[in-house]
Enzyme design. Sequence first.
Site, PDB file in Angstrom:
ATOM      1  N   LYS A  67     -18.395 -19.464 -28.118  1.00 55.29           N
ATOM      2  CA  LYS A  67     -19.551 -19.537 -27.230  1.00 55.29           C
ATOM      3  C   LYS A  67     -20.882 -19.429 -27.960  1.00 55.29           C
ATOM      4  CE  LYS A  67     -18.142 -16.523 -23.992  1.00 55.29           C
ATOM      5  NZ  LYS A  67     -18.094 -15.867 -22.673  1.00 55.29           N
ATOM      6  N   GLU A 122     -18.184  -9.471 -24.715  1.00 59.69           N
ATOM      7  CA  GLU A 122     -19.144 -10.397 -25.326  1.00 59.69           C
ATOM      8  C   GLU A 122     -20.328 -10.633 -24.382  1.00 59.69           C
ATOM      9  OE1 GLU A 122     -17.436 -13.838 -27.218  1.00 59.69           O
ATOM     10  OE2 GLU A 122     -19.407 -14.738 -27.554  1.00 59.69           O
ATOM     11  N   HIS A 129     -24.816  -9.746 -24.655  1.00 59.19           N
ATOM     12  CA  HIS A 129     -25.973 -10.606 -24.360  1.00 59.19           C
ATOM     13  C   HIS A 129     -27.026  -9.914 -23.495  1.00 59.19           C
ATOM     14  CE1 HIS A 129     -24.611 -14.438 -26.016  1.00 59.19           C
ATOM     15  NE2 HIS A 129     -23.404 -14.174 -25.560  1.00 59.19           N
TER      16      HIS A 129
END
Lengths: 339, 339
Positions: B132, B202, B206
């Site tokens: 990603k 994950e 962010h």
Amino acid sequence: MKHRQVLEMRKSTNRDPTNNHAASIAVLGAGGLGMAAAKIIAKKKEMKLAAIADKTGYVIDIDGIDPELLENKKPGDIGKRTDDAISEIIKSSENFDGIFIALPNLTNRFIPDIVSGFAGQGYNGVMVDALKRSQAVEMIFGLDNMLNDAGITYITGAGATPGLLTCAAAIAANSFMEVIGVDINFGVGVANWESYRATIREDIAHLEGFNLEKAANMTCAEIKEELDNRNGILHLHNMEHADDVLLEKAGIVSCEKVKVGGVVDTRNPRKPVSTTMTLTGRTFDGAVSSHRFILGDETTMAANVVGPALGWMKAGLEFHARGIYGVFGSAEIMPRFVL
Amino acid sequence: MKHRQVLEMRKSTNRDPTNNHAASIAVLGAGGLGMAAAKIIAKKKEMKLAAIADKTGYVIDIDGIDPELLENKKPGDIGKRTDDAISEIIKSSENFDGIFIALPNLTNRFIPDIVSGFAGQGYNGVMVDALKRSQAVEMIFGLDNMLNDAGITYITGAGATPGLLTCAAAIAANSFMEVIGVDINFGVGVANWESYRATIREDIAHLEGFNLEKAANMTCAEIKEELDNRNGILHLHNMEHADDVLLEKAGIVSCEKVKVGGVVDTRNPRKPVSTTMTLTGRTFDGAVSSHRFILGDETTMAANVVGPALGWMKAGLEFHARGIYGVFGSAEIMPRFVL
């Protein structure tokens, strides 16, 4: 042809802006789609318009034709007049990396016969069509061996629908184990039917009580009267549209599960409905759901047909440079954005 | 490996249903995505699950692993326990036509290092990741020469976003002369975060005030507390998401014009918003408009990541059979529906 150069272009996104590697494109047809192609190609670094031909005649300039010369003119007005322009393009075909076929297609044999003509005379570049009818596309697939032997890379059904929407369906299918159905509903608006005579005539052929032969034999006055009777609006259902053949060929869904219809307003450039592709499928975990691809209402048929067609031309040039020949459907190859 | 056979499969849509040409796939990772891959591959004629590995160990069975054996179990439970399962897969890699990397990727170097390991040990098949982050994908592109020399065909960013939506953007771009922007807004709902630990971790990295290192070092209790503070919902904006790198690499739009954000509900499988890709561009005739691609709300992240990843695996197998090696982004190749 400059295959190696075309391939090198692909490998680099920071290309020399002064490069002379633009692919030479011949456009067959100078109606709404052919003229849009001339204008779009003129703005692209990776392509140049090397020829354009229609029933009035043809122009060839391998350094690139200025599309402004064609403003309100026909190829025969600014180049050579002939009623056999396609044969002249075939004779000069070694000069063209790619041929975009934007001719009207009122009989199914017309375009396959032209393609056979190119192969028979030794052309060995890329060809792209924006054919719509299933039977015509099937005839092109029937030329696979001939075109493979000739060294031609051919992409068929490479317009908007079939084309852009078919390819979107092929991508959307990947979320599902099984595709239950594909439904394409298009909206087209044109300011006046005269700018897209061939396209509108072909649409009329799909109406109940009409067929290709009947539509082909109608005078312009008869077309106008038919449009007047319908307030300029055509409602089309269950059309013979090659999205079905192309999706079946790509292994995604069988023909009969693909439905195409739409609404065409011949008096208003505003779209009567948003063009939408809906693919419904069943996922590995059993859910039934639909992905949708919706075109912006402000995008014209010309933008949605010609842009993708040239994107497939670029993809075809890349395949050709790698020695990959034969017929591919627009649901099997991704169009590549042309710089 | 059976390259010729894979190629032959492509040429025929009426394939022998009893064929034994299924490509042997190894799946690295046995979390939510890896397990979904095992289930999906088991239902496909063109692929078989030949190996699965994670930090608990690995199983190899070139005749095909029954995914039911893995129900509520880990590879180490039903195969061999080891904390170095990836090395064991690398040692056996000549048995695998394709490798799907579904490992968590908490440091950017982790997956590129594994890929280098495969190339260094002589693997020469197809590899697909669902990475990603932009930096990780850029590192994979940096391996292009190495993988090309090794004879590996590698497709990166091949999940949902980046992946399915990036590819839809690349196709949509063809209607326009210039792409003004791409906006991806995703909705993800999972019944509980424990099924997608690595993915949710994950996502937390962010959030404002977090980074990869901080998220990697959080205990499960700390993750749970953070989710509790947010009522289980994560709002993500301007994420470092490789859609940008992939679209720039494909020549479609520069990185800074691609925006990715979304909403993740970690307590409800229903999506909080519909996942939508909106591409805005300017057409040759000056109109500014947007095409949209909207995923069905009932499709899970697993369906939208793994289905497309296997679609790119098939495309990679076709390219590999034609001798086309090196690294490709998911915006450059079309995923091919797996039968």
